[in-house]
Design a protein around this motif. Structure first.
Motif, mmCIF file in Angstrom:
data_model
loop_
_atom_site.group_PDB
_atom_site.id
_atom_site.type_symbol
_atom_site.label_atom_id
_atom_site.label_comp_id
_atom_site.label_asym_id
_atom_site.label_seq_id
_atom_site.Cartn_x
_atom_site.Cartn_y
_atom_site.Cartn_z
ATOM 1 N N ILE A 269 -7.936 -5.898 3.464
ATOM 2 C CA ILE A 269 -7.091 -4.981 2.683
ATOM 3 C C ILE A 269 -7.193 -3.561 3.238
ATOM 4 O O ILE A 269 -6.186 -2.855 3.368
ATOM 5 C CB ILE A 269 -7.463 -5.027 1.179
ATOM 6 N N ALA A 270 -8.392 -3.160 3.642
ATOM 7 C CA ALA A 270 -8.542 -1.808 4.212
ATOM 8 C C ALA A 270 -7.692 -1.679 5.486
ATOM 9 O O ALA A 270 -7.073 -0.640 5.736
ATOM 10 C CB ALA A 270 -10.014 -1.556 4.530
ATOM 11 N N GLN A 271 -7.636 -2.759 6.268
ATOM 12 C CA GLN A 271 -6.857 -2.721 7.514
ATOM 13 C C GLN A 271 -5.353 -2.692 7.213
ATOM 14 O O GLN A 271 -4.576 -2.037 7.902
ATOM 15 C CB GLN A 271 -7.208 -3.930 8.387
ATOM 16 N N ILE B 154 -2.509 0.683 8.102
ATOM 17 C CA ILE B 154 -1.250 0.685 8.874
ATOM 18 C C ILE B 154 -0.031 0.693 7.940
ATOM 19 O O ILE B 154 1.076 0.369 8.347
ATOM 20 C CB ILE B 154 -1.185 -0.471 9.914
ATOM 21 N N ASP B 155 -0.309 1.057 6.683
ATOM 22 C CA ASP B 155 0.765 1.285 5.715
ATOM 23 C C ASP B 155 1.658 0.044 5.513
ATOM 24 O O ASP B 155 2.869 0.153 5.396
ATOM 25 C CB ASP B 155 1.608 2.504 6.181
ATOM 26 N N LEU B 156 1.018 -1.122 5.476
ATOM 27 C CA LEU B 156 1.738 -2.342 5.104
ATOM 28 C C LEU B 156 1.209 -2.765 3.733
ATOM 29 O O LEU B 156 0.263 -2.153 3.208
ATOM 30 C CB LEU B 156 1.509 -3.453 6.135
ATOM 31 N N THR B 157 1.805 -3.816 3.157
ATOM 32 C CA THR B 157 1.325 -4.291 1.847
ATOM 33 C C THR B 157 1.208 -5.809 1.876
ATOM 34 O O THR B 157 1.976 -6.484 2.572
ATOM 35 C CB THR B 157 2.306 -3.913 0.708
ATOM 36 N N VAL B 158 0.242 -6.326 1.112
ATOM 37 C CA VAL B 158 0.152 -7.790 1.041
ATOM 38 C C VAL B 158 1.083 -8.280 -0.078
ATOM 39 O O VAL B 158 1.307 -7.559 -1.052
ATOM 40 C CB VAL B 158 -1.302 -8.298 0.816
ATOM 41 N N PRO B 159 1.619 -9.493 0.077
ATOM 42 C CA PRO B 159 2.612 -9.997 -0.883
ATOM 43 C C PRO B 159 1.938 -10.534 -2.150
ATOM 44 O O PRO B 159 2.040 -11.734 -2.446
ATOM 45 C CB PRO B 159 3.307 -11.103 -0.078
ATOM 46 N N ASP B 160 1.234 -9.678 -2.842
ATOM 47 C CA ASP B 160 0.482 -10.125 -4.013
ATOM 48 C C ASP B 160 0.563 -9.062 -5.116
ATOM 49 O O ASP B 160 -0.209 -8.095 -5.113
ATOM 50 C CB ASP B 160 -0.987 -10.368 -3.599
ATOM 51 N N PRO B 161 1.474 -9.259 -6.078
ATOM 52 C CA PRO B 161 1.629 -8.238 -7.124
ATOM 53 C C PRO B 161 0.398 -8.123 -8.019
ATOM 54 O O PRO B 161 0.230 -7.111 -8.711
ATOM 55 C CB PRO B 161 2.844 -8.742 -7.933
ATOM 56 N N ASP B 162 -0.470 -9.146 -8.012
ATOM 57 C CA ASP B 162 -1.650 -9.126 -8.897
ATOM 58 C C ASP B 162 -2.888 -8.538 -8.222
ATOM 59 O O ASP B 162 -3.949 -8.472 -8.851
ATOM 60 C CB ASP B 162 -1.992 -10.559 -9.350
ATOM 61 N N PRO C 93 11.639 1.484 12.613
ATOM 62 C CA PRO C 93 11.704 0.833 11.289
ATOM 63 C C PRO C 93 11.891 -0.682 11.409
ATOM 64 O O PRO C 93 11.298 -1.449 10.639
ATOM 65 C CB PRO C 93 12.906 1.512 10.625
ATOM 66 N N ALA C 94 12.642 -1.123 12.404
ATOM 67 C CA ALA C 94 12.863 -2.575 12.560
ATOM 68 C C ALA C 94 11.558 -3.275 12.964
ATOM 69 O O ALA C 94 11.260 -4.381 12.490
ATOM 70 C CB ALA C 94 13.940 -2.824 13.614
ATOM 71 N N GLN C 95 10.775 -2.613 13.818
ATOM 72 C CA GLN C 95 9.490 -3.222 14.225
ATOM 73 C C GLN C 95 8.524 -3.275 13.041
ATOM 74 O O GLN C 95 7.831 -4.268 12.837
ATOM 75 C CB GLN C 95 8.875 -2.418 15.383
ATOM 76 N N LYS C 96 8.505 -2.204 12.261
ATOM 77 C CA LYS C 96 7.611 -2.192 11.099
ATOM 78 C C LYS C 96 8.029 -3.282 10.106
ATOM 79 O O LYS C 96 7.171 -3.986 9.540
ATOM 80 C CB LYS C 96 7.632 -0.810 10.429
ATOM 81 N N ALA C 97 9.344 -3.440 9.927
ATOM 82 C CA ALA C 97 9.832 -4.473 8.994
ATOM 83 C C ALA C 97 9.446 -5.862 9.507
ATOM 84 O O ALA C 97 9.098 -6.762 8.724
ATOM 85 C CB ALA C 97 11.351 -4.356 8.845
ATOM 86 N N MET C 98 9.471 -6.036 10.808
ATOM 87 C CA MET C 98 9.093 -7.334 11.397
ATOM 88 C C MET C 98 7.603 -7.613 11.137
ATOM 89 O O MET C 98 7.224 -8.734 10.791
ATOM 90 C CB MET C 98 9.389 -7.314 12.905
ATOM 91 N N ALA C 99 6.781 -6.564 11.258
ATOM 92 C CA ALA C 99 5.332 -6.725 10.996
ATOM 93 C C ALA C 99 5.119 -7.082 9.522
ATOM 94 O O ALA C 99 4.320 -7.979 9.195
ATOM 95 C CB ALA C 99 4.593 -5.441 11.352
ATOM 96 N N GLN C 100 5.819 -6.409 8.630
ATOM 97 C CA GLN C 100 5.644 -6.667 7.195
ATOM 98 C C GLN C 100 6.093 -8.093 6.837
ATOM 99 O O GLN C 100 5.413 -8.811 6.092
ATOM 100 C CB GLN C 100 6.450 -5.639 6.377
ATOM 101 N N GLU C 101 7.220 -8.503 7.412
ATOM 102 C CA GLU C 101 7.755 -9.839 7.108
ATOM 103 C C GLU C 101 6.782 -10.923 7.570
ATOM 104 O O GLU C 101 6.562 -11.934 6.901
ATOM 105 C CB GLU C 101 9.132 -9.983 7.788
ATOM 106 N N LEU D 92 3.335 -2.314 16.166
ATOM 107 C CA LEU D 92 4.601 -2.595 15.462
ATOM 108 C C LEU D 92 4.749 -1.687 14.237
ATOM 109 O O LEU D 92 5.821 -1.144 13.979
ATOM 110 C CB LEU D 92 4.660 -4.054 15.017
ATOM 111 N N ALA D 93 3.655 -1.537 13.489
ATOM 112 C CA ALA D 93 3.744 -0.764 12.243
ATOM 113 C C ALA D 93 4.037 0.709 12.515
ATOM 114 O O ALA D 93 4.606 1.397 11.675
ATOM 115 C CB ALA D 93 2.444 -0.913 11.449
ATOM 116 N N ARG D 94 3.652 1.188 13.710
ATOM 117 C CA ARG D 94 3.929 2.591 14.052
ATOM 118 C C ARG D 94 5.190 2.714 14.917
ATOM 119 O O ARG D 94 5.481 3.783 15.435
ATOM 120 C CB ARG D 94 2.746 3.191 14.820
ATOM 121 N N GLY D 95 5.891 1.611 15.095
ATOM 122 C CA GLY D 95 7.088 1.610 15.949
ATOM 123 C C GLY D 95 8.339 1.986 15.177
ATOM 124 O O GLY D 95 8.287 2.763 14.216
#
Ligand code: ACO
Length: 325
Positions: free
Chosen positions: A240-242, A246-254, A184-192, A179-182
């Motif tokens: 976190i390394a994983q 795949i160029d995603l981010t965790v929802p944690d600003p801290d 933009p909509a697929q990547k957004a779905m993976a991030q969400e 999904l992350a390499r698919g």
């Protein structure tokens, strides 16, 4: 709760038991054990078995909607594996002298706990990847340690289960990579999806050590080899390394990296949300229990048929033996 006839704990037997634990010996069903060790194992193992069975529901929700035959086959196999894990662990729990029906009834009556994570909904197809990656990933970190637990039947069940959980985790990550390499909509779905599953996955490891009433006893008796916080930290460091790969981010600003310890330090976990879910007020608690109750009712004829068949077999065997005498 029905347990085998309790044997009075006495100081000498307790000392011998604790010496065996200290020597890293495996405790087996017929060995003497303190009643408290037995009841702690029944509590933990039955909650674990319930989690596996209830855990089939969020993913089962997507079997009919899988977008390809390959994904459908993988998902079917995975959900079936989880049912099998529940059965191994119920069998393991029975070796402690408790009746499985009694444990299942506690779940159906809403008196038993099961993992908080399974009270969250699977809203998108990406959630199936996120569950394999994060939820099974967290389960592996926890259960690899339980494979070294002092109670033999539980430890052996964990060895087998971890092999399957590894496959589950790998397919989940491969799914998220796709999904992350698919598009933009697929990547957004993976991030969400990652945004929704990240914090509940960290909560799976249980409350902080300072707020965990069972940990000290379970560690003393070699059931838990690492604490809730130690395992959670290991999961964060691995994951976190994983996430970055795949160029995603965790929802944690801290979130920050601590050079001194080599750990990724997360922001605060919302423990109010955790306890709300554990106490039955999560987004899907009533739906999950409703589904289990319905399945139990609708499966009654299968249990009745199996019992009738077993009785017939016993009768036939008895008659054969009588004829031969
Ligand atoms: N969800 C629901 N309840 C939880 C959770 C959770 N994620 N974490 C802790 N709790 C409950 C405990 O069961 C305990 O309640 P109880 O005393 O009424 O039984 C209470 O919160 C306090 O927690 P702890 O004292 O830390 O409990 P414990 O020492 O048993 O540790 C843990 C909890 C880590 C879940 C442990 O029991 C364990 O490792 N269990 C086996 C693994 C397991 O059950 N995994 C389930 C998900 S994996 C899967 O199914 C794919």
């Amino acid at each position: 709760m029905t347990t085998q006839t309790p044997v009075a704990d006495d100081a000498a037997r307790l000392a011998a038991f604790e010496a065996r634990i200290a020597a890293d010996e495996s405790i087996e069903p017929k060995d003497w054990m303190p009643e408290r060790y037995r009841s702690q194992l029944i509590r933990m193992m039955s909650q674990h078995a319930h989690s596996e069975v209830v855990g089939m529901l969020p993913e089962g929700n997507w079997i009919t909607r899988a977008p390809s035959l390959r994904r459908k086959m993988i998902l079917l196999a995975k959900v079936q594996d989880e049912g099998g894990h529940g059965l191994y662990i119920y069998c393991g729990t029975e070796t402690l002298g408790v009746d499985r029906q009694e444990l299942v009834q506690q779940l159906l009556d809403g008196k038993a706990k099961y993992s908080s994570i399974f009270n969250y909904p699977t809203l998108s197809w990406a959630d199936i990847g996120a569950i394999g990656w994060l939820v099974d990933g967290a389960a592996i970190v926890n259960q690899t340690m339980l494979a070294k637990a002092s109670y033999g039947p539980y430890a052996r069940a964990m060895v087998r289960i971890c092999k399957e959980e590894n496959f589950h985790k790998k397919q989940g990550y491969e799914f998220m990579v796709t999904l992350a390499r698919g598009t933009p909509a697929q990547k957004a779905m993976a991030q969400e999806s990652l945004n929704r599953w990240w914090w509940p996955s960290l909560m799976m490891f249980g409350p902080h050590d300072a707020d965990s009433p069972n940990s000290d006893e379970l560690k003393k008796w070699g059931v838990k080899r690492k604490s809730n916080d130690e395992l959670r930290q290991r999961f964060v460091n691995l994951t976190i390394a994983q996430v970055k790969a795949i160029d995603l981010t965790v929802p944690d600003p801290d979130l920050r990296y601590d050079e001194a310890s080599g750990d990724w330090i997360t922001g605060p976990i919302d423990w109010d949300e955790f306890w709300r879910v554990v106490k039955g007020h999560g987004p899907c608690n009533s739906e999950r229990l409703g589904a289990r109750r319905k399945a139990h009712d609708e499966g009654r004829w299968v249990r009745d048929a199996a019992m009738a068949y077993a009785e017939k077999q016993q009768r036939n065997n008895r008659e054969t033996t009588e004829r031969q005498q």
